[in-house]
Design a protein around this motif. Structure first.
Motif, PDB file in Angstrom:
ATOM      1  N   LYS A   6       0.859  -1.185   0.000  1.00 58.01           N
ATOM      2  CA  LYS A   6       0.000   0.000   0.000  1.00 58.01           C
ATOM      3  C   LYS A   6       0.891   1.228   0.000  1.00 58.01           C
ATOM      4  CE  LYS A   6      -4.437  -0.980   0.461  1.00 58.01           C
ATOM      5  NZ  LYS A   6      -5.431  -0.497  -0.427  1.00 58.01           N
ATOM      6  N   SER A  22      -5.843   8.593  -3.766  1.00 57.41           N
ATOM      7  CA  SER A  22      -6.229   7.417  -2.999  1.00 57.41           C
ATOM      8  C   SER A  22      -6.954   6.401  -3.884  1.00 57.41           C
ATOM      9  CB  SER A  22      -7.123   7.839  -1.832  1.00 57.41           C
ATOM     10  OG  SER A  22      -7.506   6.717  -1.089  1.00 57.41           O
ATOM     11  N   GLU A  23      -7.887   6.871  -4.703  1.00 59.44           N
ATOM     12  CA  GLU A  23      -8.628   5.964  -5.583  1.00 59.44           C
ATOM     13  C   GLU A  23      -7.690   5.325  -6.611  1.00 59.44           C
ATOM     14  OE1 GLU A  23     -12.710   5.819  -8.269  1.00 59.44           O
ATOM     15  OE2 GLU A  23     -11.868   7.772  -7.748  1.00 59.44           O
ATOM     16  N   VAL A  25      -4.462   4.787  -6.292  1.00 59.67           N
ATOM     17  CA  VAL A  25      -3.619   3.823  -5.575  1.00 59.67           C
ATOM     18  C   VAL A  25      -4.409   2.560  -5.250  1.00 59.67           C
ATOM     19  CG1 VAL A  25      -2.383   3.417  -3.405  1.00 59.67           C
ATOM     20  CG2 VAL A  25      -1.999   5.526  -4.690  1.00 59.67           C
ATOM     21  N   ASP A  26      -5.663   2.709  -4.867  1.00 56.58           N
ATOM     22  CA  ASP A  26      -6.497   1.537  -4.565  1.00 56.58           C
ATOM     23  C   ASP A  26      -6.656   0.652  -5.803  1.00 56.58           C
ATOM     24  OD1 ASP A  26      -6.800   2.325  -1.939  1.00 56.58           O
ATOM     25  OD2 ASP A  26      -8.844   3.118  -2.210  1.00 56.58           O
ATOM     26  N   VAL A  27      -6.907   1.270  -6.956  1.00 55.11           N
ATOM     27  CA  VAL A  27      -7.059   0.499  -8.195  1.00 55.11           C
ATOM     28  C   VAL A  27      -5.737  -0.173  -8.552  1.00 55.11           C
ATOM     29  CG1 VAL A  27      -7.475   0.685 -10.685  1.00 55.11           C
ATOM     30  CG2 VAL A  27      -9.021   1.799  -9.083  1.00 55.11           C
ATOM     31  N   ASP A  29      -3.416  -1.100  -6.479  1.00 53.65           N
ATOM     32  CA  ASP A  29      -3.235  -2.212  -5.544  1.00 53.65           C
ATOM     33  C   ASP A  29      -4.103  -3.414  -5.923  1.00 53.65           C
ATOM     34  OD1 ASP A  29      -1.324  -0.875  -4.037  1.00 53.65           O
ATOM     35  OD2 ASP A  29      -2.758  -0.189  -2.528  1.00 53.65           O
ATOM     36  N   GLU A  30      -5.337  -3.156  -6.356  1.00 55.61           N
ATOM     37  CA  GLU A  30      -6.203  -4.254  -6.793  1.00 55.61           C
ATOM     38  C   GLU A  30      -5.603  -4.966  -7.998  1.00 55.61           C
ATOM     39  OE1 GLU A  30     -10.572  -3.657  -6.997  1.00 55.61           O
ATOM     40  OE2 GLU A  30     -10.143  -1.678  -6.155  1.00 55.61           O
ATOM     41  N   SER A  33      -2.685  -7.042  -6.977  1.00 56.20           N
ATOM     42  CA  SER A  33      -3.138  -8.235  -6.269  1.00 56.20           C
ATOM     43  C   SER A  33      -3.590  -9.314  -7.250  1.00 56.20           C
ATOM     44  CB  SER A  33      -4.272  -7.855  -5.314  1.00 56.20           C
ATOM     45  OG  SER A  33      -4.776  -8.987  -4.679  1.00 56.20           O
ATOM     46  N   TYR A  64      -7.818   2.110 -14.230  1.00 58.92           N
ATOM     47  CA  TYR A  64      -6.479   2.600 -13.904  1.00 58.92           C
ATOM     48  C   TYR A  64      -6.060   3.677 -14.914  1.00 58.92           C
ATOM     49  CZ  TYR A  64      -1.363   2.495 -13.464  1.00 58.92           C
ATOM     50  OH  TYR A  64      -0.039   2.836 -13.335  1.00 58.92           O
TER      51      TYR A  64
END
Length: 145
Positions: A6, A22-23, A25-27, A29-30, A33, A64
């Motif tokens: 993260k 933040s959004e 970075v979240d995408v 990270d998904e 993963s 993304y």
């Protein structure tokens, strides 16, 4: 493969664009993963099981791209002025690119292996058909009459 890291945004949460960071970075990270999971499965020789994630991976990749463009348009100056955040985003992006390249190579290898298996099956079928044809040619024709 290690779990994706993260990226803590090191900027004022009240500043404009931080929700976008933040959004994004979240995408990211998904995506990392999913790629890590697929790469692990492909490395183990289980390509059939990764097909379930292709649609999700496509959607996240598109998201993304859109979020990345929006982030540059809306918060590019803020990111450029925050060296720590810029470096973290660049490192995470480089990691995502490397994982994507590994995924592409593993998928290419899995497809090549599948093609080889299909070719072997088709060769076996052709051999059986040729044997059947030869055997039927060697048999005397039934007499009519």
């Amino acid at each position: 493969m290690d779990a994706p890291r993260k990226i803590p945004a090191q900027v004022d949460p009240a500043a404009p664009g931080n929700a976008a960071v933040s959004e994004f970075v979240d995408v990211m990270d998904e995506l990392k993963s999913i790629l890590a999971e697929e790469n692990d499965l492909l490395s183990q020789g289980l390509p059939a099981s990764v097909l379930e994630t292709i649609g999700e991976k496509e959607q996240l990749s598109q998201k993304y791209g859109v979020l990345g463009n929006d982030l540059v348009d809306r918060s590019g100056g803020q990111i450029l002025s925050d060296g720590a955040l810029r470096e973290k985003l660049l490192e995470a992006s480089a990691e995502l690119v490397a994982m994507t390249e590994e995924n592409r190579q593993l998928l290419s290898n899995a497809l090549a292996a599948t093609r080889r298996r299909v070719d072997k099956v088709m060769d076996a079928i052709r051999t059986c058909e040729e044997d059947d044809t030869r055997n039927s040619d060697d048999q005397p024709s039934p007499r009519r009459g």
